[in-house]
Design a protein around this motif. Structure first.
Motif, PDB file in Angstrom:
ATOM      1  N   MET A   1      22.278 -11.677  56.737  1.00  0.00           N
ATOM      2  CA  MET A   1      23.102 -10.387  56.448  1.00  0.00           C
ATOM      3  C   MET A   1      22.938  -9.461  57.625  1.00  0.00           C
ATOM      4  O   MET A   1      21.606  -9.272  57.994  1.00  0.00           O
ATOM      5  CB  MET A   1      22.570 -10.313  55.019  1.00  0.00           C
ATOM      6  CG  MET A   1      22.917  -8.573  54.784  1.00  0.00           C
ATOM      7  SD  MET A   1      22.398  -7.919  52.873  1.00  0.00           S
ATOM      8  CE  MET A   1      23.318  -9.035  52.011  1.00  0.00           C
ATOM      9  N   LYS A   2      23.753  -8.589  57.747  1.00  0.00           N
ATOM     10  CA  LYS A   2      23.795  -7.306  58.648  1.00  0.00           C
ATOM     11  C   LYS A   2      23.347  -6.229  57.843  1.00  0.00           C
ATOM     12  O   LYS A   2      23.728  -5.752  56.859  1.00  0.00           O
ATOM     13  CB  LYS A   2      24.841  -7.214  59.521  1.00  0.00           C
ATOM     14  CG  LYS A   2      25.137  -8.166  60.501  1.00  0.00           C
ATOM     15  CD  LYS A   2      26.455  -7.950  61.326  1.00  0.00           C
ATOM     16  CE  LYS A   2      26.628  -8.982  62.375  1.00  0.00           C
ATOM     17  NZ  LYS A   2      27.411  -8.553  63.361  1.00  0.00           N
ATOM     18  N   LEU A   3      21.979  -5.524  58.243  1.00  0.00           N
ATOM     19  CA  LEU A   3      21.605  -4.495  57.950  1.00  0.00           C
ATOM     20  C   LEU A   3      21.822  -3.289  58.743  1.00  0.00           C
ATOM     21  O   LEU A   3      21.284  -3.621  59.766  1.00  0.00           O
ATOM     22  CB  LEU A   3      20.236  -4.349  57.358  1.00  0.00           C
ATOM     23  CG  LEU A   3      19.796  -5.723  56.481  1.00  0.00           C
ATOM     24  CD1 LEU A   3      18.406  -5.927  56.021  1.00  0.00           C
ATOM     25  CD2 LEU A   3      20.601  -5.415  54.965  1.00  0.00           C
ATOM     26  N   GLY A   4      22.057  -2.000  58.540  1.00  0.00           N
ATOM     27  CA  GLY A   4      21.975  -1.004  59.501  1.00  0.00           C
ATOM     28  C   GLY A   4      21.081   0.102  59.298  1.00  0.00           C
ATOM     29  O   GLY A   4      20.858   0.462  58.180  1.00  0.00           O
ATOM     30  N   TYR A   5      20.677   0.679  60.306  1.00  0.00           N
ATOM     31  CA  TYR A   5      19.908   1.799  60.358  1.00  0.00           C
ATOM     32  C   TYR A   5      20.416   2.977  61.146  1.00  0.00           C
ATOM     33  O   TYR A   5      20.610   2.816  62.435  1.00  0.00           O
ATOM     34  CB  TYR A   5      18.480   1.557  60.647  1.00  0.00           C
ATOM     35  CG  TYR A   5      17.490   2.595  60.623  1.00  0.00           C
ATOM     36  CD1 TYR A   5      17.097   3.237  59.494  1.00  0.00           C
ATOM     37  CD2 TYR A   5      17.082   3.335  61.812  1.00  0.00           C
ATOM     38  CE1 TYR A   5      16.180   4.328  59.452  1.00  0.00           C
ATOM     39  CE2 TYR A   5      16.073   4.311  61.813  1.00  0.00           C
ATOM     40  CZ  TYR A   5      15.695   4.805  60.808  1.00  0.00           C
ATOM     41  OH  TYR A   5      14.852   5.830  60.343  1.00  0.00           O
ATOM     42  N   ALA A   6      20.675   4.164  60.508  1.00  0.00           N
ATOM     43  CA  ALA A   6      20.957   5.271  61.028  1.00  0.00           C
ATOM     44  C   ALA A   6      20.158   6.615  60.963  1.00  0.00           C
ATOM     45  O   ALA A   6      19.939   6.477  59.856  1.00  0.00           O
ATOM     46  CB  ALA A   6      22.662   5.725  60.550  1.00  0.00           C
ATOM     47  N   ALA A  21      30.040   3.112  64.083  1.00  0.00           N
ATOM     48  CA  ALA A  21      29.852   2.044  64.986  1.00  0.00           C
ATOM     49  C   ALA A  21      28.968   0.888  64.283  1.00  0.00           C
ATOM     50  O   ALA A  21      29.372  -0.166  64.625  1.00  0.00           O
ATOM     51  CB  ALA A  21      28.746   2.637  66.107  1.00  0.00           C
ATOM     52  N   LEU A  22      28.157   1.194  63.359  1.00  0.00           N
ATOM     53  CA  LEU A  22      27.449   0.084  62.612  1.00  0.00           C
ATOM     54  C   LEU A  22      28.498  -0.708  61.579  1.00  0.00           C
ATOM     55  O   LEU A  22      28.569  -1.927  61.654  1.00  0.00           O
ATOM     56  CB  LEU A  22      26.480   0.750  61.625  1.00  0.00           C
ATOM     57  CG  LEU A  22      25.284   1.114  62.349  1.00  0.00           C
ATOM     58  CD1 LEU A  22      24.506   1.749  61.289  1.00  0.00           C
ATOM     59  CD2 LEU A  22      24.441   0.277  63.026  1.00  0.00           C
ATOM     60  N   ILE A  23      29.564  -0.126  60.985  1.00  0.00           N
ATOM     61  CA  ILE A  23      30.528  -0.691  60.350  1.00  0.00           C
ATOM     62  C   ILE A  23      31.491  -1.552  61.288  1.00  0.00           C
ATOM     63  O   ILE A  23      31.655  -2.455  60.955  1.00  0.00           O
ATOM     64  CB  ILE A  23      31.352   0.316  59.523  1.00  0.00           C
ATOM     65  CG1 ILE A  23      30.471   0.780  58.585  1.00  0.00           C
ATOM     66  CG2 ILE A  23      32.812  -0.261  58.942  1.00  0.00           C
ATOM     67  CD1 ILE A  23      31.062   2.066  57.804  1.00  0.00           C
ATOM     68  N   LYS A  24      31.707  -1.033  62.515  1.00  0.00           N
ATOM     69  CA  LYS A  24      32.404  -1.676  63.348  1.00  0.00           C
ATOM     70  C   LYS A  24      31.709  -2.851  63.839  1.00  0.00           C
ATOM     71  O   LYS A  24      32.462  -4.080  64.337  1.00  0.00           O
ATOM     72  CB  LYS A  24      32.902  -0.651  64.584  1.00  0.00           C
ATOM     73  CG  LYS A  24      33.827  -1.584  65.781  1.00  0.00           C
ATOM     74  CD  LYS A  24      34.074  -0.450  66.591  1.00  0.00           C
ATOM     75  CE  LYS A  24      35.173  -0.947  67.750  1.00  0.00           C
ATOM     76  NZ  LYS A  24      35.293  -0.264  68.870  1.00  0.00           N
ATOM     77  N   GLU A  25      30.554  -2.952  63.792  1.00  0.00           N
ATOM     78  CA  GLU A  25      29.721  -3.983  64.209  1.00  0.00           C
ATOM     79  C   GLU A  25      29.449  -5.118  63.101  1.00  0.00           C
ATOM     80  O   GLU A  25      28.954  -6.225  63.262  1.00  0.00           O
ATOM     81  CB  GLU A  25      28.187  -3.689  64.674  1.00  0.00           C
ATOM     82  CG  GLU A  25      27.360  -4.526  65.379  1.00  0.00           C
ATOM     83  CD  GLU A  25      27.899  -4.972  66.831  1.00  0.00           C
ATOM     84  OE1 GLU A  25      27.383  -5.955  67.071  1.00  0.00           O
ATOM     85  OE2 GLU A  25      28.660  -4.243  67.513  1.00  0.00           O
ATOM     86  N   VAL A  90      19.733  -5.913  66.771  1.00  0.00           N
ATOM     87  CA  VAL A  90      21.007  -5.372  67.806  1.00  0.00           C
ATOM     88  C   VAL A  90      21.034  -3.932  67.932  1.00  0.00           C
ATOM     89  O   VAL A  90      21.026  -3.266  67.079  1.00  0.00           O
ATOM     90  CB  VAL A  90      22.284  -6.076  67.070  1.00  0.00           C
ATOM     91  CG1 VAL A  90      23.454  -5.754  67.751  1.00  0.00           C
ATOM     92  CG2 VAL A  90      22.398  -7.678  66.761  1.00  0.00           C
ATOM     93  N   SER A  91      20.956  -3.579  69.022  1.00  0.00           N
ATOM     94  CA  SER A  91      21.398  -2.018  69.662  1.00  0.00           C
ATOM     95  C   SER A  91      22.626  -2.174  70.246  1.00  0.00           C
ATOM     96  O   SER A  91      23.119  -2.571  71.351  1.00  0.00           O
ATOM     97  CB  SER A  91      19.988  -1.693  70.335  1.00  0.00           C
ATOM     98  OG  SER A  91      20.413  -0.395  71.027  1.00  0.00           O
ATOM     99  N   ILE A  92      23.537  -1.488  69.734  1.00  0.00           N
ATOM    100  CA  ILE A  92      25.014  -1.326  70.089  1.00  0.00           C
ATOM    101  C   ILE A  92      24.895  -0.738  71.436  1.00  0.00           C
ATOM    102  O   ILE A  92      25.619  -1.358  72.442  1.00  0.00           O
ATOM    103  CB  ILE A  92      25.744  -0.615  68.965  1.00  0.00           C
ATOM    104  CG1 ILE A  92      25.938  -1.614  67.812  1.00  0.00           C
ATOM    105  CG2 ILE A  92      27.277  -0.577  69.697  1.00  0.00           C
ATOM    106  CD1 ILE A  92      26.431  -0.789  66.504  1.00  0.00           C
ATOM    107  N   GLN A  93      24.573   0.383  71.542  1.00  0.00           N
ATOM    108  CA  GLN A  93      24.788   1.094  72.997  1.00  0.00           C
ATOM    109  C   GLN A  93      23.817   0.625  73.924  1.00  0.00           C
ATOM    110  O   GLN A  93      24.377   0.651  74.993  1.00  0.00           O
ATOM    111  CB  GLN A  93      24.401   2.580  72.713  1.00  0.00           C
ATOM    112  CG  GLN A  93      25.505   3.375  72.132  1.00  0.00           C
ATOM    113  CD  GLN A  93      26.789   3.572  72.674  1.00  0.00           C
ATOM    114  OE1 GLN A  93      26.942   3.860  73.711  1.00  0.00           O
ATOM    115  NE2 GLN A  93      27.611   3.075  72.077  1.00  0.00           N
TER     116      GLN A  93
END
Length: 191
Positions: A1-6, A21-25, A90-93
């Motif tokens: 499962m993908k979990l995001g932190y903002a 960006a997290l949703i796009k990922e 995972v770090s997008i930027q």
């Protein structure tokens, strides 16, 4: 499962860019842990909640690494915890993805650089202390005389002076004054 932190630093700032960006990922909105707190604070309830929610095989996705950690040391500690628990990061930027060999290698490099930085600081500190000792300076706080402490306690017990006044008059720090008061109180209660 993908979990995001903002995370943003102030209440006025918006999390929208990070969340988009997290949703796009591929992170679903209900699995984004949002926080509005400065990065220098170690107490971040949503980050703690995310870490306790995450399970083996999950991915934690952040917009940028600086959103996740307050320092390189904290980032390394987090990455070690995630690696032990078999949770990917995972770090997008920053284009870091520990699900890949290159991503794992990047994190290992960060760990090595962080350790090297700590070692260099330690070496400089030791060299500085040795140099100061060679010049007759021992460093640390100056020793407090019994007379200074007694005088500070006497002023405190008159109840005429504020702690600030006492520390300014005697040179005894607030912490030292309270410690001495506590020790004397304990000594009298034990006798």
């Amino acid at each position: 499962m993908k979990l995001g932190y903002a995370r943003v630093s102030t209440q006025d700032q918006s999390l929208d860019l990070q969340k988009d960006a997290l949703i796009k990922e591929g992170v679903e909105l209900e699995y984004i842990f949002e926080e509005k707190v400065t990065g220098t604070k170690s107490d971040r309830p949503k980050l703690k909640e995310l870490l306790s929610y995450a399970r083996k095989g999950d991915q934690i996705v952040v917009y940028k690494l600086d959103r996740l950690s307050r320092s390189t040391k904290h980032l390394i500690e987090l990455s070690e915890e995630l690696e032990e628990r078999e949770i990917e990061l995972v770090s997008i930027q920053d284009k870091i993805d520990t699900t890949t060999a290159i991503g794992k290698a990047m994190f290992k490099m960060l760990a090595v650089l962080s350790e090297m930085e700590r070692d260099i600081i330690s070496e400089r500190t030791k060299a500085g202390l040795e140099s100061a000792r060679a010049r007759g300076r021992n460093g640390g706080r100056p020793k407090m005389s019994k007379e200074q402490l007694d005088h500070a306690i006497d002023l405190y017990e008159t109840k005429k002076y504020s702690i600030k006044d006492i520390t300014e008059k005697t040179g005894v720090s607030k912490a030292k004054l309270y410690k001495e008061l506590s020790e004397r109180k304990e000594a009298t209660s034990n006798s």
